[in-house]
Design a protein around this motif. Structure first.
Motif, mmCIF file in Angstrom:
data_model
loop_
_atom_site.group_PDB
_atom_site.id
_atom_site.type_symbol
_atom_site.label_atom_id
_atom_site.label_comp_id
_atom_site.label_asym_id
_atom_site.label_seq_id
_atom_site.Cartn_x
_atom_site.Cartn_y
_atom_site.Cartn_z
ATOM 1 N N LEU A 39 8.360 -0.772 -7.059
ATOM 2 C CA LEU A 39 8.443 0.135 -8.344
ATOM 3 C C LEU A 39 6.891 0.842 -8.244
ATOM 4 O O LEU A 39 6.667 2.038 -8.382
ATOM 5 N N HIS A 40 5.758 0.033 -8.065
ATOM 6 C CA HIS A 40 4.482 0.396 -8.279
ATOM 7 C C HIS A 40 4.317 1.382 -6.931
ATOM 8 O O HIS A 40 3.712 2.456 -7.333
ATOM 9 N N GLU A 41 4.281 0.929 -5.801
ATOM 10 C CA GLU A 41 4.039 1.830 -4.721
ATOM 11 C C GLU A 41 4.739 2.904 -4.554
ATOM 12 O O GLU A 41 4.344 3.960 -4.331
ATOM 13 N N MET A 64 -8.147 0.939 -14.826
ATOM 14 C CA MET A 64 -7.552 2.103 -14.426
ATOM 15 C C MET A 64 -6.193 2.155 -14.421
ATOM 16 O O MET A 64 -5.144 2.844 -14.718
ATOM 17 N N TYR A 65 -5.789 0.498 -14.233
ATOM 18 C CA TYR A 65 -4.229 0.416 -14.101
ATOM 19 C C TYR A 65 -3.592 0.056 -15.729
ATOM 20 O O TYR A 65 -3.039 1.055 -15.881
ATOM 21 N N ALA A 66 -4.106 -0.963 -16.222
ATOM 22 C CA ALA A 66 -3.199 -1.424 -17.273
ATOM 23 C C ALA A 66 -3.786 -0.496 -18.372
ATOM 24 O O ALA A 66 -3.034 -0.119 -19.405
ATOM 25 N N HIS A 90 -4.166 8.170 -10.082
ATOM 26 C CA HIS A 90 -2.923 7.723 -9.189
ATOM 27 C C HIS A 90 -2.598 6.266 -10.014
ATOM 28 O O HIS A 90 -1.380 6.014 -9.971
ATOM 29 N N GLU A 91 -3.439 5.363 -10.360
ATOM 30 C CA GLU A 91 -3.055 4.066 -10.746
ATOM 31 C C GLU A 91 -2.773 4.050 -12.227
ATOM 32 O O GLU A 91 -1.687 3.494 -12.429
ATOM 33 N N ALA A 92 -3.281 4.762 -12.814
ATOM 34 C CA ALA A 92 -2.689 4.577 -14.227
ATOM 35 C C ALA A 92 -1.384 5.398 -14.563
ATOM 36 O O ALA A 92 -0.330 4.790 -14.947
ATOM 37 N N MET A 144 0.874 -1.153 -0.123
ATOM 38 C CA MET A 144 0.173 0.093 0.043
ATOM 39 C C MET A 144 0.856 1.236 -0.031
ATOM 40 O O MET A 144 1.995 1.178 0.609
ATOM 41 N N GLU A 145 0.343 2.299 -0.648
ATOM 42 C CA GLU A 145 1.355 3.451 -0.980
ATOM 43 C C GLU A 145 1.436 4.406 0.049
ATOM 44 O O GLU A 145 1.603 5.569 -0.061
ATOM 45 N N HIS A 146 1.156 4.170 1.400
ATOM 46 C CA HIS A 146 1.173 4.897 2.586
ATOM 47 C C HIS A 146 2.477 6.083 2.361
ATOM 48 O O HIS A 146 3.561 5.650 2.394
ATOM 49 N N ALA A 172 6.064 4.802 -7.190
ATOM 50 C CA ALA A 172 5.579 5.638 -8.040
ATOM 51 C C ALA A 172 4.416 6.456 -7.543
ATOM 52 O O ALA A 172 4.051 7.767 -8.094
ATOM 53 N N HIS A 173 3.607 5.919 -6.550
ATOM 54 C CA HIS A 173 2.276 6.649 -5.895
ATOM 55 C C HIS A 173 3.181 7.905 -5.247
ATOM 56 O O HIS A 173 2.124 8.829 -4.758
ATOM 57 N N GLU A 174 4.246 7.951 -4.646
ATOM 58 C CA GLU A 174 4.652 9.260 -3.824
ATOM 59 C C GLU A 174 4.444 10.430 -5.151
ATOM 60 O O GLU A 174 4.126 11.428 -4.416
HETATM 61 ZN ZN ZN Z 1 -1.448 1.418 -7.293
#
Ligand code: ZN
Length: 443
Positions: A229-231, A304-306, A252-254, A195-197, A233-235
């Motif tokens: 990598l994924h989480e 929304m992701y891929a 956020h997700e795209a 989770m991107e906390h 990137a949310h920063e």
């Molecule tokens: Zn995400």
């Protein structure tokens, strides 16, 4: 949870005044972390308690009182958590103080110096071991703090050494400085995968699910840590630039999903990044719109992701200027730094910076489930084409070539027009389907 609060505020508009909210209750326990939330209570492999929070989508008001709307963020926050002696609490920001309360409990005071959205506020309680590193980045020295369970420390040290700094180098190249130097960068072990906390990313599943550096579900042979990598990137996209409404969670997700491909590109070349995105298409369902209704806390399709990442790659392909694309990605992070944003703000930014109205393209991919169809027609010996789309006025430029030639952009609209490529025929026209995710019809 029961709120025990009553207060009267008498003050002039624009003035600041303090008030206290007292509350108590039993937290909602969740088994569906990280997204649908509450508090997760577990026991680690050595028999010690491991407690974590997770509340994206459900909203943080399920475990603490707040103005539970994404459009507003506090500008800073002190988080104080008391835990039984021997355990540690790790929250967002920096650890200011540890106080022995002399009653069998220890209080941990964490301070977040930057704006933070409610669902990012996290409590992590466990028998953590702390280790750290420093990254010399675009805004100076960034502290990297890691809080892992003791039996995972050896594995984690190797994993983080291999992945964290390379990730930061690549993302700072594409997006500009890490947005929370003041609060530092942290990875905190949790019992759920990720989770991107903000400034305290939850990191769990990978340590449990597989050997270090093996990409989940990808057979390309490229090695990287998906969660880091994924989480992380949310920063940039999610935590620094945050959507004002859950319907725009694609912001956020795209972008976070797209960021994965940019990391691969930075390390292994553009083609590898494009191929990575192309492989992600197998996970797209086109079941419903990515952007649902506003104002009702509704979340759109998992596409929304891929599909969102694929859309961003198509926008880049249309802009057809890699330096400009990087400038746009850097610029969006400067323009909307530490802000909450709307759909229009993001789309208009891309349109303005690219010099082309991209609204119909964003709208088709985000507000409708159907893919646009590029129809080729052989008319009087000439090749013509048009877009069939939900959005009226859809006009996405598309890369095509004739066999053996070079790709070039053509500019179809909803009206049938001649394909302006010398020698093009229905038999030899090729669309850049590596980068374009569209339907193709031949008539
Ligand atoms: Zn995400």
């Amino acid at each position: 949870m029961r709120y025990l609060s009553s207060f009267l505020i008498l003050s002039k508009k624009g003035t600041k005044m303090p008030f206290k909210v007292y509350y108590s209750g039993n937290p909602i326990v969740t088994e569906k972390a990280p997204r649908f939330g509450g508090v997760v209570f577990s026991i680690d492999s050595l028999g010690s308690p491991l407690v974590a929070t997770a509340c994206e989508a459900s909203g943080a008001s399920i475990w603490w009182p707040n103005k539970d709307h994404l459009s507003d963020e506090v500008d800073s926050m002190l988080i104080s958590v008391s835990v039984p002696n021997g355990l540690k609490n790790v929250s967002n920001g920096r650890l200011r103080k540890v106080v022995d309360l002399k009653n069998g409990y220890t209080r941990f005071d964490w301070f977040v110096s930057n704006p933070i959205n409610n669902y990012n506020v996290a409590v992590n309680i466990g028998k953590y071991t702390h280790f750290y590193d420093v990254y010399k980045g675009k805004d100076g020295k960034l502290t990297l703090d890691y809080w892992m369970l003791p039996y995972n420390v050896k594995k984690a040290k190797l994993q983080f050494e291999r992945n964290v700094k390379p990730m930061l180098i690549a993302y700072e190249y594409w997006f500009g400085p890490y947005p929370f130097y003041k609060d530092g960068y942290k990875l905190v072990e949790t019992q759920y995968p990720a989770m991107e906390h903000q400034s305290a990313i939850s990191y769990g599943g990978y340590m449990k699910n597989g050997p270090p550096n093996e990409l989940i579900g990808d057979t390309s042979g490229i090695k990287w840590d998906f969660i880091i990598l994924h989480e992380s990137a949310h920063e940039w996209f999610g935590n620094s630039i945050s959507a004002k409404d859950l319907a725009d969670l694609w912001i956020h997700e795209a972008f976070a999903s797209y960021a994965e491909s940019l990391f691969i590109e930075y390390k292994y070349g553009k083609r590898k990044g494009q191929e990575y995105l192309n492989r992600q298409r197998s996970g797209i369902s086109n079941d419903s719109a990515i952007v649902p209704h506003y104002g009702v806390n509704q979340m759109g399709s998992g596409d929304m992701y891929a599909k969102g990442a694929t859309l961003l790659n198509m926008i880049r392909t249309i802009i057809n200027d890699d330096q400009k694309w990087r400038d746009i990605l850097n610029g969006i992070n400067t323009n909307f730094y530490h802000q909450t944003v709307t759909y229009d703000q993001i789309v208009n930014y891309f349109s303005k910076e690219s010099g082309r109205d991209l609204t119909p393209i964003f709208d088709q991919y985000l507000k409708f489930k159907e893919l646009p169809i590029l129809e080729f027609v052989n008319k009087d010996g000439k090749l013509s084409c048009r877009w069939i789309s939900n959005v009226i006025g859809f006009n996405m430029p598309v890369m095509v070539k004739v066999d053996g030639g070079k790709y070039q952009l053509i500019f179809p609209t909803n009206k049938l027009t001649t394909v302006n490529v010398p020698g093009a025929s229905i038999d030899n026209i090729k669309v850049d389907t590596l980068n374009y995710y569209i339907g193709i019809a031949v008539n």
